[in-house]
Design a protein around this motif. Structure first.
Motif, PDB file in Angstrom:
ATOM      1  N   ARG A  45       0.835  -1.204   0.000  1.00 18.90           N
ATOM      2  CA  ARG A  45       0.000   0.000   0.000  1.00 18.90           C
ATOM      3  C   ARG A  45       0.869   1.252   0.000  1.00 18.90           C
ATOM      4  N   LYS A  46       1.981   1.176   0.729  1.00 17.67           N
ATOM      5  CA  LYS A  46       2.845   2.345   0.838  1.00 17.67           C
ATOM      6  C   LYS A  46       3.559   2.628  -0.484  1.00 17.67           C
ATOM      7  N   PHE A  47       3.960   1.555  -1.197  1.00 21.69           N
ATOM      8  CA  PHE A  47       4.784   1.761  -2.387  1.00 21.69           C
ATOM      9  C   PHE A  47       3.968   2.119  -3.621  1.00 21.69           C
ATOM     10  N   GLY A  48       2.719   1.716  -3.677  1.00 20.51           N
ATOM     11  CA  GLY A  48       1.918   1.977  -4.869  1.00 20.51           C
ATOM     12  C   GLY A  48       2.452   1.264  -6.100  1.00 20.51           C
ATOM     13  N   VAL A  49       2.917   0.010  -5.893  1.00 23.23           N
ATOM     14  CA  VAL A  49       3.444  -0.779  -7.005  1.00 23.23           C
ATOM     15  C   VAL A  49       2.461  -1.923  -7.244  1.00 23.23           C
ATOM     16  N   PRO A  50       2.213  -2.355  -8.515  1.00 24.86           N
ATOM     17  CA  PRO A  50       1.357  -3.513  -8.747  1.00 24.86           C
ATOM     18  C   PRO A  50       1.827  -4.691  -7.894  1.00 24.86           C
ATOM     19  N   TYR A  51       0.886  -5.355  -7.258  1.00 20.60           N
ATOM     20  CA  TYR A  51       1.272  -6.262  -6.171  1.00 20.60           C
ATOM     21  C   TYR A  51       0.582  -7.609  -6.283  1.00 20.60           C
ATOM     22  N   LEU A  52       1.347  -8.669  -6.112  1.00 19.94           N
ATOM     23  CA  LEU A  52       0.791 -10.020  -6.001  1.00 19.94           C
ATOM     24  C   LEU A  52       1.126 -10.544  -4.608  1.00 19.94           C
ATOM     25  N   GLY A  53       0.094 -10.838  -3.826  1.00 18.25           N
ATOM     26  CA  GLY A  53       0.319 -11.347  -2.471  1.00 18.25           C
ATOM     27  C   GLY A  53       0.455 -12.854  -2.488  1.00 18.25           C
ATOM     28  N   LEU A  54       1.432 -13.368  -1.721  1.00 18.33           N
ATOM     29  CA  LEU A  54       1.682 -14.809  -1.703  1.00 18.33           C
ATOM     30  C   LEU A  54       1.475 -15.337  -0.305  1.00 18.33           C
ATOM     31  N   TYR A  55       1.002 -16.568  -0.198  1.00 23.20           N
ATOM     32  CA  TYR A  55       1.160 -17.256   1.063  1.00 23.20           C
ATOM     33  C   TYR A  55       1.758 -18.623   0.800  1.00 23.20           C
ATOM     34  N   GLY A  56       2.984 -18.806   1.227  1.00 24.01           N
ATOM     35  CA  GLY A  56       3.614 -20.115   1.071  1.00 24.01           C
ATOM     36  C   GLY A  56       4.249 -20.511   2.377  1.00 24.01           C
ATOM     37  N   ALA A  57       3.710 -19.963   3.488  1.00 22.69           N
ATOM     38  CA  ALA A  57       4.317 -20.137   4.801  1.00 22.69           C
ATOM     39  C   ALA A  57       5.800 -19.788   4.683  1.00 22.69           C
ATOM     40  N   CYS A  58       6.680 -20.650   5.190  1.00 23.37           N
ATOM     41  CA  CYS A  58       8.090 -20.288   5.208  1.00 23.37           C
ATOM     42  C   CYS A  58       8.743 -20.501   3.850  1.00 23.37           C
ATOM     43  N   SER A  59       8.004 -21.032   2.859  1.00 20.00           N
ATOM     44  CA  SER A  59       8.593 -21.233   1.532  1.00 20.00           C
ATOM     45  C   SER A  59       8.373 -20.013   0.641  1.00 20.00           C
TER      46      SER A  59
END
Lengths: 121, 148, 340
Positions: C96-110
């Motif tokens: 949100r702060k950077f204003g860059v196109p963003y893909l959120g990931l959840y892979g736990a520790c991977s």
């Protein structure tokens, strides 16, 4: 006097050691240990076993959480003796209300003042 | 290969690999710390009885427990209790100090989520089961006692 | 059984042109202290809560990774980022702060290798030029979400690991000078029915084995072909298990295999099985591993971050812990002179 303190140390330490054996053998969480010991204390009191231990070891039997269970059961039994059915409901909490209230109020006050810090170990 | 059999074998193997706690020292630590806390309690009770000789033993014990509870709560607040606990294990969990710690620590922890919905709601997240089960069993014992 | 599709070969050689790592003070006293870019004295980073601190650490790391690549945030086409908190708030709020196109990931520790794989795909397919990829964790925020209150006076089990306070970020680009990402293997979710939440290493080791074997088969390589095979956070016990598992399948990992979690803390720091958390593999990879690639100690590295895909709910409902592992192969570029 010194003998009394030795008895307190040995009995109190022994009860704690039982808890530690449980932790090592079964990887039980601390909340479960507390629940288990409270129930054990209440049942022992119901069978009149715990009072002699308290008479023998004093604080060694009162300070462990087992003593908390004992107070709950003792309060309920006395409540029944004095007030009948309603005593079974009021007795346990009445007998332990001091401890619970102290824990709640001190937790409330200290939590307002202090914040938790990262663990070191 | 059958997955169930494979999983069972794997779990058995993992169990054999798990390092065992150095059991004996931790038992001694728990014994000594627990014993010392109980002796401290006895000392407080004796002090109360010495100062107010008319006080009953039960009342002195109640005062002693309250003092230990507040003390443990304070040690939790200043961040000392978790270090003692990490060393002593059940030595500090089993005495009433552990009960006090398990109420104060979540209260402090969740203060940031608000006084009502954080601090007050989470206060019993660890110690709640103790009170629930303790009260339940005391009521059951009371009712049984009614009939005998 | 093993299909070839799960290994991707990057023909256009995407490069890691910028990297940065930030860690807390405990990690700063560990084995890799001199490799980390930034060691914090205050693990709250001047913030009020641990969650806000985690967010700020991640922001700081992402920012400096971009600076290190001599770019600005405007040059970044996509930010690929994830963390361990519920609804991956740290990454989202950083984005949100950077204003860059963003893909959120959840892979736990991977998350780090998942991010690197996706970034390499985006860049290799020439969809975009610069991708920023990062992840971070905080010991205290993870502890309060997954385990007990911090001040609770209990003993941590012998098999437990210590979630790292730290973050790592890389900039992957088709232009510039950097070490090459040549291939990646996307892992399967593997579950060997381990239920002990305090023994994540054992839950993740089978996933690591599965991915490693798939990678070796698909690339026709052997463990000896790599200078370093690095898993994410199996810890001491988990990495011993992995070595045994691989030995059963006929692969010898004893020579050149390491685990970030096992190595990141020194033995005197009482973390039992070592470090864990998404920030663990991310910070070690973006400091130590890239530094060693740059100075020529390693030429070919297989980096496989492992993740335990559990939630507090699933474990309370008696579910076992599924594990995942993605592998990324990195080859040294001799033109990289200076390690930042």
């Amino acid at each position: 006097m010194a003998l009394m303190y030795l008895k307190v140390f040995l009995v109190g330490g022994f009860i704690c050691m039982l808890g530690q054996i449980l932790i090592i053998k079964t990887n039980i969480t601390s909340a479960r240990i507390l629940v288990l010991f409270v129930c054990i204390g209440a049942v022992l009191e119901a069978f009149d076993i715990y009072d002699p231990i308290v008479a023998f070891a004093g604080a060694g039997a009162v300070v462990p959480i087992v003593g908390f269970g004992r107070s709950l059961a003792k309060g309920a039994i006395e409540g029944v003796k004095q007030k009948g059915v309603i005593g079974a409901l009021t007795g346990g909490l009445t007998a332990t209300s001091g401890g619970i209230a102290a824990a709640v109020i001190s937790a409330y006050l200290f939590a307002l003042i202090f914040s938790s810090k990262t663990k070191k170990y | 290969m059958d997955n169930k059999e494979r999983n069972l074998r794997y779990n058995k193997y993992v169990e054999s690999k798990v390092p065992k706690t150095k059991e004996f020292p931790t038992l001694i630590y728990a014994f000594v710390v627990g014993g010392v806390i109980c002796m401290l309690g006895q000392g407080i009770t004796d002090l109360f009885l010495y100062i107010w000789p008319t006080m009953s033993l039960d009342e002195a014990n109640a005062w002693m427990l309250i003092i230990l509870i507040v003390l443990a709560s304070f040690l939790t607040a200043i961040g000392v209790f978790d270090m003692i606990g990490a060393f002593a294990g059940a030595g500090t969990i089993v005495p009433i100090t552990g009960f006090s710690n398990s109420i104060t620590s979540p209260a402090m922890e969740f203060k940031k989520e608000g006084i009502i919905f954080g601090l007050c709601v989470k206060m019993f997240s660890v110690a709640g089961p103790v009170i629930v089960n303790g009260v339940a069993i005391s009521v059951i014992i009371g009712i049984i006692y009614l009939f005998i | 059984m093993q299909n070839n599709r799960s290994t991707l070969f990057f023909k256009n050689k995407p490069m890691i042109i910028g990297n940065y790592s930030t860690v807390g003070s405990k990690e700063g006293h560990g084995n890799f202290s001199k490799y980390f870019h930034c060691v914090l004295d205050d693990d709250k980073f001047g913030e009020k809560t641990f969650e806000k601190a985690e967010r700020k650490i991640l922001e700081h790391t992402l920012n400096h990774a971009v600076k290190g690549a001599n770019l600005t945030m405007d040059d970044i086409n996509v930010l690929v980022c994830g963390d361990l908190l519920n609804q991956i708030i740290s990454s989202t709020f950083a984005a949100r702060k950077f204003g860059v196109p963003y893909l959120g990931l959840y892979g736990a520790c991977s998350t780090m290798t998942e991010g690197l794989t996706l970034s390499a795909m985006l860049v290799d397919g020439k969809y975009v030029k610069n991708v920023l990829c990062g992840t971070g964790t905080h010991f205290s925020s993870a502890e309060r979400q997954y385990r007990n209150p911090l001040e609770l006076g209990n003993q941590r089990p012998q098999t437990s690991q210590w979630t790292i306070t730290g973050a790592g970020a890389s900039v992957i680009s088709s232009e510039g000078v950097g070490h090459y990402i040549v291939s990646a293997t996307i892992g399967k979710v593997v579950d060997y029915d381990v239920k002990d939440v305090n023994n994540m290493g054992a839950a993740m080791a089978p996933a690591a084995m599965d991915t490693l074997i798939t990678h070796f088969k698909n690339t026709n390589t052997k463990p000896e072909d790599y200078d370093l095979i690095l898993t994410g956070d199996l810890g001491k016990l988990g990495s011993e298990i992995l070595i045994d598992l691989m030995e059963n399948k006929g692969y010898n990992l004893r020579e050149n295999y390491c685990d970030c979690g096992h190595m990141v803390y020194s033995d005197t720091q009482k973390t039992h099985q070592g470090g864990s958390g998404a920030g663990c593999s991310a910070s070690v990879f973006n400091s130590y591993v890239l530094a060693k690639l740059t100075d020529g100690s390693y030429k070919r590295v297989l980096f496989c971050a492992t993740g335990a895909l559990l939630s507090t709910l699933s474990s309370q409902q008696g579910d076992s812990i599924p594990g995942i592992c993605h592998a990324v192969e990195i080859i040294r570029n001799e033109k990289v002179k200076k390690w930042r």
